[in-house]
Design an enzyme around this catalytic site. Sequence first.
Site, mmCIF file in Angstrom:
data_model
loop_
_atom_site.group_PDB
_atom_site.id
_atom_site.type_symbol
_atom_site.label_atom_id
_atom_site.label_comp_id
_atom_site.label_asym_id
_atom_site.label_seq_id
_atom_site.Cartn_x
_atom_site.Cartn_y
_atom_site.Cartn_z
ATOM 1 N N GLU A 64 -78.884 17.117 66.854
ATOM 2 C CA GLU A 64 -77.476 16.749 66.735
ATOM 3 C C GLU A 64 -76.833 16.544 68.102
ATOM 4 O OE1 GLU A 64 -76.569 19.529 62.825
ATOM 5 O OE2 GLU A 64 -76.506 20.410 64.823
ATOM 6 N N LYS A 77 -72.662 18.448 73.365
ATOM 7 C CA LYS A 77 -73.841 19.327 73.332
ATOM 8 C C LYS A 77 -74.949 18.607 72.576
ATOM 9 C CE LYS A 77 -74.162 23.149 70.595
ATOM 10 N NZ LYS A 77 -73.965 24.568 70.209
ATOM 11 N N THR A 92 -85.678 28.395 67.009
ATOM 12 C CA THR A 92 -85.087 27.605 65.917
ATOM 13 C C THR A 92 -84.017 26.661 66.481
ATOM 14 O OG1 THR A 92 -85.508 29.344 64.308
ATOM 15 C CG2 THR A 92 -83.759 27.773 63.763
ATOM 16 N N ARG A 120 -71.304 31.562 72.038
ATOM 17 C CA ARG A 120 -70.101 30.936 71.495
ATOM 18 C C ARG A 120 -70.053 31.033 69.974
ATOM 19 N NH1 ARG A 120 -71.715 27.266 67.713
ATOM 20 N NH2 ARG A 120 -71.509 25.068 68.213
ATOM 21 N N VAL A 232 -73.102 32.118 58.679
ATOM 22 C CA VAL A 232 -73.436 31.348 59.878
ATOM 23 C C VAL A 232 -74.659 30.443 59.674
ATOM 24 C CG1 VAL A 232 -74.031 31.548 62.344
ATOM 25 C CG2 VAL A 232 -72.531 33.240 61.297
ATOM 26 N N GLY A 233 -75.595 30.892 58.830
ATOM 27 C CA GLY A 233 -76.898 30.224 58.758
ATOM 28 C C GLY A 233 -76.917 28.921 57.967
ATOM 29 N N GLY A 234 -75.986 28.749 57.041
ATOM 30 C CA GLY A 234 -75.942 27.501 56.252
ATOM 31 C C GLY A 234 -75.160 26.483 57.049
ATOM 32 N N ASP A 235 -75.851 25.564 57.713
ATOM 33 C CA ASP A 235 -75.129 24.668 58.624
ATOM 34 C C ASP A 235 -75.709 23.259 58.628
ATOM 35 O OD1 ASP A 235 -77.483 25.248 59.890
ATOM 36 O OD2 ASP A 235 -76.625 25.826 61.807
ATOM 37 N N VAL A 301 -70.130 26.427 60.683
ATOM 38 C CA VAL A 301 -71.222 25.472 60.959
ATOM 39 C C VAL A 301 -71.354 25.194 62.455
ATOM 40 C CG1 VAL A 301 -71.192 24.347 58.691
ATOM 41 C CG2 VAL A 301 -69.747 23.451 60.510
HETATM 42 P P1 NAD Z 1 -84.109 32.562 63.920
HETATM 43 O O1 NAD Z 1 -85.158 31.709 63.313
HETATM 44 O O2 NAD Z 1 -84.318 33.124 65.285
HETATM 45 O O3 NAD Z 1 -83.775 33.789 62.950
HETATM 46 C C1 NAD Z 1 -83.581 33.648 61.578
HETATM 47 C C2 NAD Z 1 -84.002 34.940 60.891
HETATM 48 O O4 NAD Z 1 -83.697 34.826 59.489
HETATM 49 C C3 NAD Z 1 -85.509 35.227 60.987
HETATM 50 O O5 NAD Z 1 -85.713 36.503 61.570
HETATM 51 C C4 NAD Z 1 -85.992 35.155 59.536
HETATM 52 O O6 NAD Z 1 -87.030 36.062 59.270
HETATM 53 C C5 NAD Z 1 -84.712 35.508 58.778
HETATM 54 N N1 NAD Z 1 -84.674 35.099 57.382
HETATM 55 C C6 NAD Z 1 -85.076 33.927 56.828
HETATM 56 N N2 NAD Z 1 -84.870 33.942 55.496
HETATM 57 C C7 NAD Z 1 -84.304 35.139 55.206
HETATM 58 C C8 NAD Z 1 -83.862 35.748 54.002
HETATM 59 N N3 NAD Z 1 -83.959 35.127 52.837
HETATM 60 N N4 NAD Z 1 -83.312 36.995 54.073
HETATM 61 C C9 NAD Z 1 -83.218 37.660 55.264
HETATM 62 N N5 NAD Z 1 -83.641 37.126 56.428
HETATM 63 C C10 NAD Z 1 -84.166 35.877 56.413
HETATM 64 O O7 NAD Z 1 -82.766 31.666 63.898
HETATM 65 P P2 NAD Z 1 -81.394 31.897 64.679
HETATM 66 O O8 NAD Z 1 -81.400 31.174 65.970
HETATM 67 O O9 NAD Z 1 -81.038 33.343 64.648
HETATM 68 O O10 NAD Z 1 -80.410 31.089 63.728
HETATM 69 C C11 NAD Z 1 -80.117 31.572 62.425
HETATM 70 C C12 NAD Z 1 -79.366 30.510 61.659
HETATM 71 O O11 NAD Z 1 -78.068 30.315 62.244
HETATM 72 C C13 NAD Z 1 -80.044 29.147 61.681
HETATM 73 O O12 NAD Z 1 -79.971 28.606 60.371
HETATM 74 C C14 NAD Z 1 -79.197 28.323 62.620
HETATM 75 O O13 NAD Z 1 -79.225 26.953 62.318
HETATM 76 C C15 NAD Z 1 -77.833 28.919 62.377
HETATM 77 N N6 NAD Z 1 -76.879 28.748 63.471
HETATM 78 C C16 NAD Z 1 -75.616 28.458 63.142
HETATM 79 C C17 NAD Z 1 -74.663 28.306 64.134
HETATM 80 C C18 NAD Z 1 -73.232 28.039 63.772
HETATM 81 O O14 NAD Z 1 -72.422 27.747 64.644
HETATM 82 N N7 NAD Z 1 -72.863 28.173 62.540
HETATM 83 C C19 NAD Z 1 -75.012 28.429 65.485
HETATM 84 C C20 NAD Z 1 -76.345 28.775 65.789
HETATM 85 C C21 NAD Z 1 -77.276 28.929 64.769
#
Ligand code: NAD
Length: 347
Positions: A64, A77, A92, A120, A232-235, A301
């Site tokens: 992105e 970015k 990731t 951030r 945070v993770g659903g993005d 996101v």
């Molecule tokens: P990462 O891969 O380092 O860590 C993700 C963790 O989630 C792993 O340890 C994995 O084992 C765990 N996991 C996966 N499925 C799971 C489940 N069902 N239950 C519990 N744990 C589970 O990734 P990260 O860098 O920590 O990023 C995490 C998420 O945040 C990613 O989806 C990323 O895209 C998102 N993110 C969002 C933003 C935002 O601004 N919203 C910014 C950065 C990252």
Amino acid sequence: MMTPSHHAYVPFVSVDKMMKLVLTLGIERVLLDLVAEIEADFRRWPEFDKTARVASHSDVGVIELMPTSDGETYGFKYVNGHPSNMKNGLQTVTAFGLLADVATGYPVLLSEMTILTALRTAATSAMAAKWLAPAGATTMALIGNGAQAEFQALAFKAVCGITEVRLYDIDPAATAKCVENLAGRGLRTVACTTPEQAILGAQIITTVTADKQYATILTDNMVGAGVHINAVGGDCPGKTELHRDILLRSGIFVEYPPQSRIEGEIQQLPADHPVTELWQVIAGTATGRTDARQITLFDSVGFAIEDFSALRYVKSKLAETGLFDNLDMIADPNDPRDLFGMLLRAA
Ligand code: NAD
């Protein structure tokens, strides 16, 4: 005769310099400073040139570009999201970013942003919780204990006064890493073996997992009245963490709706489902939490203005810390029309 020169050096913050910068200033201080910076920029939201990020999707991830400008400074970015990278020993999420002077178009900063994105993102999450979470929250469930996790925990400690973090990950090794990294930082950590155990007594639930699918990290029955959810993770399109029914019971707060409708948890809802823009709560033009029993959801996101704020913050610290290198990135002949002559003189 002018001295032949081609140098318009751009300050460059490498990964090494960023790590030194954050440790020199102090992690929690940086998180608090970033909240102040992002909040100030959210208050002047209408001044920014805004666009949903430009995303290039593949079967395994997304790349992105996230641009914005306030009329004086332009920033973007580059960031990826590849949930399967971790299995292969790769991050990731990786990122770098740039600021430029709108008046000349010349870059004024190039920086690593993998670490800065984690900072951030955590600062933005804690900022949202500061405005939305129930008063007096002390306990946070942290589901997903990967790269972002410790940053989230420390931001909620510094900004919201969280004292206990209840950790859960499908991989116990991730939880163990998190417990170890957070030791001695003034937070009580509890390693949990189920998500249900993690949310016990938590007033704030953070989900920060990575999986390129519609996952259900939280089911409807797990979320009680009055809780604040920081999702945070659903993005990405096709990548969510919450059961749809939770969304239907929540007051939903988002960054930039045209982007969040595509990428956030709310992709599961009709396009006209009401959401509140977080900046309006901060600017005082929209209501945050309405009552103690309301479930509030920050459907994070990540938006370009947060990166812009973070990059400007880093730039403001360069003179004081000297933690940058000069990058020979812009060809800039003394005679602006003699680019070719400059090339020949290099022989
Ligand atoms: P990462 O891969 O380092 O860590 C993700 C963790 O989630 C792993 O340890 C994995 O084992 C765990 N996991 C996966 N499925 C799971 C489940 N069902 N239950 C519990 N744990 C589970 O990734 P990260 O860098 O920590 O990023 C995490 C998420 O945040 C990613 O989806 C990323 O895209 C998102 N993110 C969002 C933003 C935002 O601004 N919203 C910014 C950065 C990252």
